[in-house]
Design a protein around this motif. Structure first.
Motif, short mmCIF file in Angstrom:
data_model
loop_
_atom_site.label_atom_id
_atom_site.label_comp_id
_atom_site.label_asym_id
_atom_site.label_seq_id
_atom_site.Cartn_x
_atom_site.Cartn_y
_atom_site.Cartn_z
N GLY A 179 1.07 -1.53 0.25
CA GLY A 179 -0.03 -0.21 -0.08
C GLY A 179 0.94 1.03 0.28
O GLY A 179 0.62 2.38 -0.84
N ASP A 180 2.17 1.46 0.84
CA ASP A 180 2.73 2.71 0.91
C ASP A 180 3.19 2.55 -0.42
O ASP A 180 3.41 3.69 -1.29
CB ASP A 180 3.42 2.12 2.55
CG ASP A 180 2.97 2.61 3.32
OD1 ASP A 180 1.97 2.55 3.93
OD2 ASP A 180 3.67 2.04 4.58
N ALA A 181 3.71 1.30 -0.67
CA ALA A 181 4.56 1.00 -2.00
C ALA A 181 4.05 2.08 -3.06
O ALA A 181 4.26 2.69 -4.55
CB ALA A 181 5.08 -0.02 -2.81
N ALA A 182 2.40 1.32 -3.33
CA ALA A 182 1.37 2.08 -4.21
C ALA A 182 1.59 3.36 -4.23
O ALA A 182 2.11 4.28 -5.36
CB ALA A 182 0.07 1.41 -3.95
N ARG A 183 1.53 4.66 -2.80
CA ARG A 183 1.41 5.95 -2.05
C ARG A 183 2.44 6.28 -3.21
O ARG A 183 2.76 7.20 -4.06
CB ARG A 183 1.21 5.91 -1.49
CG ARG A 183 1.28 7.28 -1.05
CD ARG A 183 0.46 7.58 0.32
NE ARG A 183 1.36 6.55 1.91
CZ ARG A 183 2.31 7.04 1.80
NH1 ARG A 183 2.69 8.62 1.77
NH2 ARG A 183 3.24 6.98 2.22
N LEU A 184 3.80 4.91 -2.86
CA LEU A 184 5.34 6.75 -3.24
C LEU A 184 5.04 6.56 -4.63
O LEU A 184 5.68 7.05 -5.61
CB LEU A 184 6.30 5.05 -2.56
CG LEU A 184 7.69 6.32 -3.07
CD1 LEU A 184 7.65 7.51 -2.21
CD2 LEU A 184 8.71 5.00 -2.25
N LEU A 185 4.51 5.32 -5.73
CA LEU A 185 4.65 5.35 -7.13
C LEU A 185 3.98 6.41 -7.19
O LEU A 185 4.55 7.02 -8.47
CB LEU A 185 4.38 4.19 -7.66
CG LEU A 185 5.36 2.78 -6.90
CD1 LEU A 185 4.78 1.31 -8.47
CD2 LEU A 185 6.96 2.96 -8.40
N LEU A 186 2.76 6.85 -7.10
CA LEU A 186 1.45 8.15 -7.65
C LEU A 186 2.91 8.69 -6.72
O LEU A 186 2.42 9.98 -7.95
CB LEU A 186 0.93 7.71 -6.72
CG LEU A 186 -0.20 6.64 -6.78
CD1 LEU A 186 -1.59 7.11 -5.98
CD2 LEU A 186 -0.78 6.72 -8.37
N ILE A 187 3.49 9.91 -5.87
CA ILE A 187 4.61 11.01 -5.73
C ILE A 187 5.27 11.17 -7.19
O ILE A 187 5.47 12.02 -6.90
CB ILE A 187 4.81 10.89 -3.88
CG1 ILE A 187 3.61 10.84 -3.46
CG2 ILE A 187 5.71 11.35 -4.34
CD1 ILE A 187 4.79 10.13 -1.89
#
Length: 293
Positions: A179-187
């Motif tokens: 979940g954190d990785a997906a958010r990081l990719l969006l950033i």
């Protein structure tokens, strides 16, 4: 007694067709469909969609990345998970490949109309100059953003199939949950898009100054490359902070156990400032340009 200019304005208002609204000319939807149907758009999206498959095949043929390396970097974690593979695709393409679609979509848009001798007919429709540029710019940036999203999305899908869905492995050790990785990719995607606004501004400004699409696109790509070369000149010292290319990989600071956003904020400020100036120059110059094409 009214002046000649006032009389001209009065006549112009009287001759405007009933129901005409300047804001309704050249709708964004129409312009977007026009650009999506162009061959160069389809080819560019096809190249970006093919890159993850090419990298996956390269890793399959060449073996595990990082074999024999004493120091682990982001590229060495490419096969750790789908999230890592997506991040590596962004890392491999941010320096040049993603520059090309931005320059193409923003640099070809006005100059191509001039090269086809259709620009003057659009303005005679009548489409106000500011409205025409606004539609062209919004669609160009939309397609550029679509390119930024297309690459990591396909890379994430390819990487998940090839290497499985899992946490993002950090180059310095440790992992981030999915979940954190997906958010990081969006950033990261958002930051790369913002960092490319300078190229978009250069291409769009050049597109309003020339009738040759290749000149606008090539000029923007060339100037972007020159910026990257200048950033390698360490003798420039702190002057490099004013070169947009200096901040293009600032997003690597967030792929850490303790993310740092300071350089990303500075890079965003530099990119947005340059882009706004270039967009303003494009609108101002085009407003008084003698369009004969």
């Amino acid at each position: 007694m009214s002046t000649l200019a006032e009389k001209a304005d009065k006549v112009e208002k009287e001759e405007v067709a009933e129901g005409y609204r300047a804001g309704r000319t050249l709708p964004l939807r129409v312009e977007l469909v026009r650009q999506l149907k162009r061959r160069r758009t389809l080819i560019m999206f096809g190249i970006l969609a093919a890159l993850p498959f090419i990298l996956a095949i390269a890793f399959q043929v060449g073996g595990e990345p990082g074999d024999g390396n004493e120091r682990v970097n982001l590229m060495d974690t490419a096969t750790a998970s789908g999230a890592n593979f997506a991040a590596v695709n962004l890392f491999a393409s941010a320096g040049f490949l993603l520059v090309v679609p931005v320059a193409l979509f923003c640099g070809d848009t006005v100059a191509s109309e001039a090269s086809w001798s259709s620009l003057r007919y659009l303005l005679a429709a009548p489409v106000p100059r500011a409205r025409l540029l606004w539609s062209k710019l919004v669609v160009g940036l939309t397609l550029s953003l679509a390119a930024m999203v297309l690459l990591p999305v396909i890379a994430l899908a390819v990487g998940t199939v090839a290497y499985g869905w899992g946490p993002l492995q950090l180059p310095v050790g440790g992992t981030l949950p999915s979940g954190d990785a997906a958010r990081l990719l969006l950033i990261i995607m958002a930051y790369i898009f913002v960092s490319q606004l300078v190229t978009a501004g250069l291409a769009f400004w050049l597109s309003t100054r020339t009738d040759a699409p290749l000149g606008a696109v090539g000029g923007a790509v060339g100037l972007t490359i020159i910026g990257s070369v200048l950033d390698e000149v360490t003798a420039l010292g702190d002057w490099r902070d004013f070169i947009p290319a200096h901040w293009q990989y600032a997003w690597l600071d967030v792929i850490q156990p303790e993310p740092a956003y300071g350089e990303m904020i500075q890079g965003t400020a530099i990119s947005v400032t340059y882009a706004l100036v270039l967009f303003a120059l494009a609108f101002r110059g085009f407003a008084g340009k003698d369009v004969v094409s």
